[in-house]
Enzyme design. Structure first.
Site, PDB file in Angstrom:
ATOM      1  N   HIS A   1       0.847  -1.199   0.000  1.00  0.00           N
ATOM      2  CA  HIS A   1       0.000   0.000   0.000  1.00  0.00           C
ATOM      3  C   HIS A   1       0.879   1.245   0.000  1.00  0.00           C
ATOM      4  O   HIS A   1       2.106   1.148  -0.096  1.00  0.00           O
ATOM      5  CB  HIS A   1      -1.035  -0.028   1.120  1.00  0.00           C
ATOM      6  CG  HIS A   1      -0.476  -0.041   2.510  1.00  0.00           C
ATOM      7  ND1 HIS A   1       0.343   0.932   2.991  1.00  0.00           N
ATOM      8  CD2 HIS A   1      -0.636  -0.932   3.509  1.00  0.00           C
ATOM      9  CE1 HIS A   1       0.658   0.661   4.235  1.00  0.00           C
ATOM     10  NE2 HIS A   1       0.093  -0.479   4.574  1.00  0.00           N
TER      11      HIS A   1
ATOM     12  N   HIS B   1       4.148   1.421   2.150  1.00  0.00           N
ATOM     13  CA  HIS B   1       5.327   0.722   1.632  1.00  0.00           C
ATOM     14  C   HIS B   1       5.913   1.521   0.462  1.00  0.00           C
ATOM     15  O   HIS B   1       7.128   1.666   0.334  1.00  0.00           O
ATOM     16  CB  HIS B   1       4.963  -0.679   1.124  1.00  0.00           C
ATOM     17  CG  HIS B   1       4.225  -1.509   2.135  1.00  0.00           C
ATOM     18  ND1 HIS B   1       2.919  -1.896   1.956  1.00  0.00           N
ATOM     19  CD2 HIS B   1       4.594  -1.990   3.342  1.00  0.00           C
ATOM     20  CE1 HIS B   1       2.539  -2.601   3.002  1.00  0.00           C
ATOM     21  NE2 HIS B   1       3.525  -2.669   3.855  1.00  0.00           N
TER      22      HIS B   1
ATOM     23  N   CYS C   1       2.349 -10.572  20.782  1.00  0.00           N
ATOM     24  CA  CYS C   1       1.443 -10.004  19.771  1.00  0.00           C
ATOM     25  C   CYS C   1       1.835 -10.600  18.418  1.00  0.00           C
ATOM     26  O   CYS C   1       2.972 -10.430  17.966  1.00  0.00           O
ATOM     27  CB  CYS C   1       1.553  -8.480  19.718  1.00  0.00           C
ATOM     28  SG  CYS C   1       0.696  -7.810  18.272  1.00  0.00           S
TER      29      CYS C   1
ATOM     30  N   CYS D   1       2.840  -7.849  15.830  1.00  0.00           N
ATOM     31  CA  CYS D   1       4.216  -7.335  15.949  1.00  0.00           C
ATOM     32  C   CYS D   1       5.229  -8.462  15.818  1.00  0.00           C
ATOM     33  O   CYS D   1       6.422  -8.203  15.648  1.00  0.00           O
ATOM     34  CB  CYS D   1       4.459  -6.687  17.301  1.00  0.00           C
ATOM     35  SG  CYS D   1       3.485  -5.225  17.629  1.00  0.00           S
TER      36      CYS D   1
ATOM     37  N   CYS E   1      -2.644  -4.735  22.139  1.00  0.00           N
ATOM     38  CA  CYS E   1      -1.477  -4.119  21.510  1.00  0.00           C
ATOM     39  C   CYS E   1      -1.993  -2.872  20.794  1.00  0.00           C
ATOM     40  O   CYS E   1      -2.867  -2.974  19.926  1.00  0.00           O
ATOM     41  CB  CYS E   1      -0.862  -5.087  20.497  1.00  0.00           C
ATOM     42  SG  CYS E   1       0.191  -4.238  19.301  1.00  0.00           S
TER      43      CYS E   1
ATOM     44  N   HIS F   1      -1.799  -3.043  16.897  1.00  0.00           N
ATOM     45  CA  HIS F   1      -2.641  -3.951  16.112  1.00  0.00           C
ATOM     46  C   HIS F   1      -4.061  -4.104  16.631  1.00  0.00           C
ATOM     47  O   HIS F   1      -4.884  -4.774  15.997  1.00  0.00           O
ATOM     48  CB  HIS F   1      -1.958  -5.319  15.980  1.00  0.00           C
ATOM     49  CG  HIS F   1      -0.701  -5.234  15.183  1.00  0.00           C
ATOM     50  ND1 HIS F   1       0.532  -5.061  15.750  1.00  0.00           N
ATOM     51  CD2 HIS F   1      -0.507  -5.216  13.837  1.00  0.00           C
ATOM     52  CE1 HIS F   1       1.446  -4.958  14.799  1.00  0.00           C
ATOM     53  NE2 HIS F   1       0.841  -5.044  13.628  1.00  0.00           N
TER      54      HIS F   1
ATOM     55  N   LYS G   1      -5.643   5.323  10.903  1.00  0.00           N
ATOM     56  CA  LYS G   1      -4.682   4.337  10.461  1.00  0.00           C
ATOM     57  C   LYS G   1      -5.280   3.529   9.319  1.00  0.00           C
ATOM     58  O   LYS G   1      -6.469   3.212   9.345  1.00  0.00           O
ATOM     59  CB  LYS G   1      -4.399   3.426  11.658  1.00  0.00           C
ATOM     60  CG  LYS G   1      -3.113   2.733  11.557  1.00  0.00           C
ATOM     61  CD  LYS G   1      -2.759   2.040  12.841  1.00  0.00           C
ATOM     62  CE  LYS G   1      -1.560   1.261  12.508  1.00  0.00           C
ATOM     63  NZ  LYS G   1      -1.399  -0.041  12.642  1.00  0.00           N
TER      64      LYS G   1
ATOM     65  N   LYS H   1      -7.562  -2.836   6.642  1.00  0.00           N
ATOM     66  CA  LYS H   1      -8.515  -3.520   5.773  1.00  0.00           C
ATOM     67  C   LYS H   1      -9.930  -3.330   6.303  1.00  0.00           C
ATOM     68  O   LYS H   1     -10.855  -3.072   5.565  1.00  0.00           O
ATOM     69  CB  LYS H   1      -8.193  -5.021   5.738  1.00  0.00           C
ATOM     70  CG  LYS H   1      -7.379  -5.425   4.551  1.00  0.00           C
ATOM     71  CD  LYS H   1      -7.373  -6.933   4.445  1.00  0.00           C
ATOM     72  CE  LYS H   1      -6.158  -7.377   3.645  1.00  0.00           C
ATOM     73  NZ  LYS H   1      -5.740  -8.716   3.947  1.00  0.00           N
TER      74      LYS H   1
HETATM   75  N1  MSP Z   1       8.905  -7.210   7.960  1.00  0.00           N
HETATM   76  C1  MSP Z   1       8.992  -6.118   8.836  1.00  0.00           C
HETATM   77  C2  MSP Z   1      10.259  -5.340   8.601  1.00  0.00           C
HETATM   78  C3  MSP Z   1      11.506  -6.114   8.706  1.00  0.00           C
HETATM   79  S1  MSP Z   1      12.905  -5.160   8.334  1.00  0.00           S
HETATM   80  C4  MSP Z   1      14.172  -6.078   8.756  1.00  0.00           C
HETATM   81  C5  MSP Z   1       7.797  -5.210   8.659  1.00  0.00           C
HETATM   82  N2  MSP Z   1       7.156  -5.284   7.491  1.00  0.00           N
HETATM   83  S2  MSP Z   1       5.887  -4.402   7.080  1.00  0.00           S
HETATM   84  O1  MSP Z   1       5.403  -4.961   5.836  1.00  0.00           O
HETATM   85  O2  MSP Z   1       4.958  -4.295   8.135  1.00  0.00           O
HETATM   86  O3  MSP Z   1       6.475  -3.028   6.713  1.00  0.00           O
HETATM   87  C6  MSP Z   1       6.593  -1.993   7.654  1.00  0.00           C
HETATM   88  C7  MSP Z   1       7.147  -0.793   6.956  1.00  0.00           C
HETATM   89  O4  MSP Z   1       6.326  -0.454   5.815  1.00  0.00           O
HETATM   90  C8  MSP Z   1       7.172   0.474   7.770  1.00  0.00           C
HETATM   91  O5  MSP Z   1       8.271   0.573   8.627  1.00  0.00           O
HETATM   92  C9  MSP Z   1       7.212   1.494   6.666  1.00  0.00           C
HETATM   93  O6  MSP Z   1       8.458   1.501   6.063  1.00  0.00           O
HETATM   94  C10 MSP Z   1       6.212   0.935   5.687  1.00  0.00           C
HETATM   95  N3  MSP Z   1       4.858   1.289   6.070  1.00  0.00           N
HETATM   96  C11 MSP Z   1       3.825   0.433   6.229  1.00  0.00           C
HETATM   97  N4  MSP Z   1       2.713   1.161   6.537  1.00  0.00           N
HETATM   98  C12 MSP Z   1       3.006   2.462   6.588  1.00  0.00           C
HETATM   99  C13 MSP Z   1       2.255   3.642   6.711  1.00  0.00           C
HETATM  100  N5  MSP Z   1       0.954   3.650   6.913  1.00  0.00           N
HETATM  101  N6  MSP Z   1       2.906   4.816   6.590  1.00  0.00           N
HETATM  102  C14 MSP Z   1       4.231   4.886   6.304  1.00  0.00           C
HETATM  103  N7  MSP Z   1       4.962   3.785   6.152  1.00  0.00           N
HETATM  104  C15 MSP Z   1       4.422   2.561   6.417  1.00  0.00           C
HETATM  105  O7  MSP Z   1       7.522  -4.423   9.549  1.00  0.00           O
END
Ligand code: MSP
Length: 632
Positions: free
Chosen positions: A19, A22, A127, A130, A144, A147, A296, A299
């Site tokens: 999304h 990312h 959790c 997390c 948490c 989440h 936030k 889904k």
């Molecule tokens: N797999 C772990 C990270 C491991 S790194 C060694 C993880 N993955 S995640 O798919 O949840 O990705 C989290 C990251 O995605 C956030 O730290 C950020 O970079 C990005 N984002 C996901 N949602 C976000 C927002 N709503 N806003 C900004 N960035 C976000 O955690």
């Protein structure tokens, strides 16, 4: 030896499709990588997917496929997002890659052998969102907060990493290296965690509970805890321990994450590195969260913003620009499509798009379609000085990770350049051949400004930068970097100028204006605007020179007007005025409106009129007005 630069994104979980959050992190990393390449640094940029652990096993089970099949499918979505967003990653890592599995096992064995991993028993609240045990303090109302679900109490025998042993070292390291974690608010947050005693980290899961993971090298009955596995990707990607890349890039490693995963990156990872005998990374850059509709993204709320939908609707560079310009690095931002459209129209269509199109149009007209030749004395214009100032501001913004400030600086320069056109009135100079030398110098300086703008925009909006450069006769083979802005032979005389298509067509939507909290009004007013927004509309006194009906239209008239230069506009006043009646009138026109075609006739402006009971009446003056004068 050129300097080196290593940037990573988090590796994303493959339990859900990408999304906007990312996309944001990956785009920021891309801008950094492009910039550092452009200033001549040896650059390595890694992104990828995190594929082990409970979350993925659970999602795969729901989908009725194996975890590997599930991971393959979603990882491919993240991988293919990269070219869609013009991401220039040098490597895409998956934690299911054999070389990664080998590296994780190597590091585990190393830390185990040094005595920092022990077998013990632990009970705690876990959790699954997390993928970690939460401390008492982190649990709010039995849930948490991240989440919104209740953590589960789990007690089992496991392997533990002696993280507590490194607590004092880590506090000292963070204190002695003020930009180890940045911006400062997140450094403070990490130091706040460290004010409590640090517990040892449970780094295994019994296979009786979870099989989807990397088997511990020293116990076949356990898999590695997903975070201990995932963080190691940052060194796997550099072929740790013996790779050349590791030698070159690890000393300059910078990670980019959002605030949600500060604890694993700011606490677990440095202590893991310390235990493995690897130097700490250089910077952990932490940004805020994109929310959607002020909450936030989730889904269940149905407010997930998909990057490709926006890219397809508005274009890639507009999407990249909006994300980078609207989020203050480190703080949260709310995504709204209205705000996106507003920025697109105002910053991209009006400021940048108009600057490029009018500069090229005038340069083609006044310089025979070629970059003109001028003396070097004339090259040192105020505009050029301003470009140098902008370069310094952009460099500073990159050094402290405030990319939105870099864009603000570039837009200040775009607006200074627009003002330079207005103040120098090339169209007035163009009326008298005696002014040709001055006019040529002005056009040259404007073309150089466009070139500087394109170079500065390259990391942010690569496609737009290329389109601008092509219009001023620069092809891809010519090396462009920041230093080239400082050179006064930046443009080759004689290069062909080419008018391109409009860079950013205005988006016309009812919801176009920025949401306003303005004064309530009884009449149906549009949302409030700032004076600066109003000042962008260039209203002029225009004298109507000729008027004729547009063939096949019962409403449109084609008018030639004088606003200091001659223009054609098409006006829908044919039912209310005869052409003869209009000729000679002084009217008001919007002179900086993007050209548009009406019934096959190009219109370069719009006259102002209002409805009455008897039809339209055109706005005129009740005293003599000066042709071409500005209307304030
Ligand atoms: N797999 C772990 C990270 C491991 S790194 C060694 C993880 N993955 S995640 O798919 O949840 O990705 C989290 C990251 O995605 C956030 O730290 C950020 O970079 C990005 N984002 C996901 N949602 C976000 C927002 N709503 N806003 C900004 N960035 C976000 O955690």
């Amino acid at each position: 030896m050129p300097k080196s630069f290593y940037i990573t994104t988090p590796i994303y979980y493959v339990n859900a499709s990408p999304h906007i959050g990312h996309a944001y992190t990956t785009i920021v990393a891309d801008v950094l990588a492009r910039y550092h390449r452009m200033i001549g640094e040896k650059t390595f940029f890694v992104t990828g997917t995190d594929e082990h652990g409970d979350k993925i096993a659970e999602a795969a089970q729901k989908a009725g496929i194996t975890p590997q099949e599930y991971a393959d499918k979603i990882s491919a979505q993240f991988r293919s997002l990269c070219p869609e967003l013009a991401i220039t990653n040098d490597y895409f890592i998956r934690t299911t890659d054999p070389n990664h599995i080998e590296t994780v096992r190597y590091i585990l064995q190393k830390v185990y052998d040094s005595g920092d991993i022990y077998f013990g028993s632990y009970g705690g609240y876990y959790c699954f969102g997390c993928e970690r045990f939460l401390t008492e303090k982190e649990i709010v109302d039995n849930k948490c907060p991240e989440h919104g679900r209740e953590p589960q109490y789990i007690e089992e025998k496991n392997y533990f990493f002696k993280m507590s042993k490194y607590q004092d070292w880590l506090i000292d390291h963070i204190k002695n290296n003020p930009d180890f974690i940045r911006p400062e608010r997140y450094r403070n947050e990490a130091l706040a965690f460290l004010r409590e005693p640090l517990e040892d980290l449970c780094i295994s899961r019994p296979k009786s509970r979870l099989q989807w993971g990397i088997t511990l090298p020293f116990d076949q009955d356990y898999v590695t805890y997903v975070w201990f596995d995932a963080l190691i990707n940052y060194v796997t990607a550099l072929d740790y321990p013996d790779g050349e890349k590791f030698k070159t890039f690890w000393p300059v490693a910078q990670h980019l994450i959002a605030k949600d995963i500060l604890k694993p990156h700011g606490i677990y990872w440095p202590t893991m590195l310390k235990a493995a005998g690897i130097e700490p990374f250089q910077h952990l850059n932490v940004h805020g969260y994109w929310n959607s509709d002020q909450s936030k993204m989730s889904k269940s709320l149905g407010n997930i913003v998909r990057p490709l939908d926006l890219k397809d609707k508005y274009g890639l560079d507009a999407f990249r620009y909006f994300l980078l310009r609207d989020m203050v690095f480190g703080l949260d931002s709310n995504f709204s499509e209205d705000a996106f459209v507003w920025r697109l129209n105002s910053d991209l269509a009006n400021d940048l798009g108009n600057l490029v199109s009018r500069t090229i149009t005038m340069a083609v007209k006044y310089c025979d379609g070629k970059v003109p030749e001028i003396s070097s004395r004339e090259k040192k214009s105020a505009l050029y000085e301003n470009a140098l100032k902008t370069v310094a501001e952009v460099e500073a913004s990159f050094n402290d990770m405030s990319l939105h400030k870099a864009l603000i600086a570039i837009w200040d320069f775009i607006n200074v350049t627009n003002k330079y056109i207005v103040e120098n009135e090339p169209w007035t100079l163009g009326k008298d051949p005696a002014n040709q030398e001055k006019l040529t110098a002005i056009m040259y300086n404007l073309l150089v400004a466009l070139r500087s703008i394109a170079v500065l925009l390259q990391p942010f909006m690569p496609q737009t930068a290329e389109k601008i450069l092509r219009q001023i006769g620069i092809d891809e083979s010519q090396k462009l970097d920041m230093t080239s802005i400082k050179k006064d032979d930046a443009l080759k005389a004689g290069s062909t100028l080419t008018r391109g298509e409009s860079l950013f067509p205005r988006i016309v939507e009812e919801k176009e204006s920025k949401p306003s909290k303005g004064k309530a009004s009884m009449i149906d007013l549009k949302p409030e605007i700032d004076y600066e927004e109003f000042a962008k509309v260039d209203l002029r006194v225009a004298k109507i020179l000729t008027a004729e009906a547009v063939p096949k239209s019962n409403k449109l008239l084609k008018l030639t007007i004088d606003i200091g230069e001659e223009r054609t506009i098409v006006a829908g006043v044919g039912k209310d005025y005869t052409p003869e009646e209009l000729i000679g009138k002084n009217i008001v026109v919007v002179a900086n409106l993007k050209p548009t075609k009406l019934m096959g006739v190009e219109s370069y402006g719009m006259l102002l009129a209002t409805d009455t009971d008897k039809g339209l009446t055109v706005l005129t003056f009740d005293r003599e007005a000066k042709t071409g004068a500005k209307i304030r």
